[in-house]
Design an enzyme around this catalytic site. Structure first.
Site, PDB file in Angstrom:
ATOM      1  N   GLY A  59       0.832  -1.190   0.000  1.00 15.64           N
ATOM      2  CA  GLY A  59       0.000   0.000   0.000  1.00 15.64           C
ATOM      3  C   GLY A  59       0.870   1.244   0.000  1.00 15.64           C
ATOM      4  O   GLY A  59       2.005   1.210   0.478  1.00 15.64           O
ATOM      5  N   GLN A  64       3.104   9.993   1.182  1.00 13.25           N
ATOM      6  CA  GLN A  64       4.382   9.294   1.411  1.00 13.25           C
ATOM      7  C   GLN A  64       5.399   9.590   0.318  1.00 13.25           C
ATOM      8  O   GLN A  64       6.587   9.399   0.512  1.00 13.25           O
ATOM      9  CB  GLN A  64       4.161   7.784   1.488  1.00 13.25           C
ATOM     10  N   CYS A 107       5.549  -0.018   7.474  1.00 14.09           N
ATOM     11  CA  CYS A 107       5.253   1.148   6.649  1.00 14.09           C
ATOM     12  C   CYS A 107       6.488   1.495   5.828  1.00 14.09           C
ATOM     13  O   CYS A 107       7.602   1.502   6.346  1.00 14.09           O
ATOM     14  CB  CYS A 107       4.872   2.320   7.550  1.00 14.09           C
ATOM     15  N   LEU A 108       6.261   1.788   4.542  1.00 13.67           N
ATOM     16  CA  LEU A 108       7.383   2.153   3.677  1.00 13.67           C
ATOM     17  C   LEU A 108       8.067   3.442   4.150  1.00 13.67           C
ATOM     18  O   LEU A 108       9.223   3.673   3.841  1.00 13.67           O
ATOM     19  CB  LEU A 108       6.903   2.318   2.230  1.00 13.67           C
ATOM     20  N   HIS A 149      -4.828   1.860   7.259  1.00 13.69           N
ATOM     21  CA  HIS A 149      -3.452   2.352   7.391  1.00 13.69           C
ATOM     22  C   HIS A 149      -3.193   3.480   6.389  1.00 13.69           C
ATOM     23  O   HIS A 149      -2.657   4.531   6.746  1.00 13.69           O
ATOM     24  CB  HIS A 149      -2.487   1.169   7.160  1.00 13.69           C
ATOM     25  N   GLU A 150      -3.573   3.251   5.123  1.00 13.84           N
ATOM     26  CA  GLU A 150      -3.298   4.249   4.081  1.00 13.84           C
ATOM     27  C   GLU A 150      -4.164   5.493   4.243  1.00 13.84           C
ATOM     28  O   GLU A 150      -3.691   6.612   4.013  1.00 13.84           O
ATOM     29  CB  GLU A 150      -3.474   3.642   2.683  1.00 13.84           C
ATOM     30  N   HIS A 153      -2.645   7.874   6.555  1.00 14.44           N
ATOM     31  CA  HIS A 153      -1.617   8.722   5.921  1.00 14.44           C
ATOM     32  C   HIS A 153      -2.228   9.988   5.326  1.00 14.44           C
ATOM     33  O   HIS A 153      -1.617  11.054   5.359  1.00 14.44           O
ATOM     34  CB  HIS A 153      -0.890   7.968   4.804  1.00 14.44           C
TER      35      HIS A 153
END
Length: 187
Positions: A59, A64, A107-108, A149-150, A153
């Protein structure tokens, strides 16, 4: 899904977009709604997918990669070429299921940190797809967790803000060179 946003699921040596990491202010700014889904937005979606696959993610939210737009891409089956990624533009969670569950998240934007987070097991989300059509989706399990989660963000929230085990959180962040002072706990 139109072929204009489908990309090959492979790692690129130089992904088109640059990942921002915890501590970067860009991750804490709320994203703006997308007024019109057009070719520019579809180009961003394609670049986000290429970047997500290059970073081994499932994701990615636009903030991000430094883009202040409410755009999310998700692919919980990145190893299956036939699995179509999900594109959510201006997503809004309409319903949260009563059941919650704890699960490990990463998380990236916080590479190497994996911790348990409590989330709703089931959600209903409405969004525009890459063609601009309004859609509603019920999701559970990993897909539900990834969407929540996304969407966090898009609101300037990181998964570490939701971690309840402070000792584990501080140890993991320190081990990976992140500062616990960048965490904004959600009560």
């Amino acid at each position: 899904m139109p072929s204009s946003v489908l990309v090959e699921k492979k790692k690129l040596e130089n992904p088109p977009l640059q990942m921002h990491h915890m501590g970067d202010r860009v991750l804490r700014q709320p994203a703006k709604r997308v007024a019109k889904v057009d070719d520019e937005i579809r180009t961003i979606v394609r670049q986000m997918l290429q970047t997500m696959y290059s970073e081994d993610g499932i994701g990615l939210a636009a903030p991000q990669v430094g883009i202040h737009k409410q755009i999310v891409v998700i692919d919980i089956d990145p190893d299956k070429p036939e699995a179509v990624p999900l594109v959510l533009i201006n997503p809004v969670i309409k319903k949260f299921g009563k059941e919650t569950c704890s699960g490990q998240e990463g998380c990236l934007s916080i590479p190497g940190v994996y911790l348990d987070v409590e989330r709703s097991e089931m959600i209903e989300v409405s969004f525009k797809d890459e063609t601009g059509r309004m859609r509603t989706l019920q999701a559970d399990g990993l897909l539900s967790r990834a969407i929540q989660h996304e969407i966090d963000h898009l609101n300037g929230v990181l998964f570490v803000d939701r971690v309840e085990n402070q000792i584990a959180l501080n140890q993991e962040l320190k081990k990976r060179g992140f500062s616990a002072s960048d965490v904004r706990h959600i009560g």
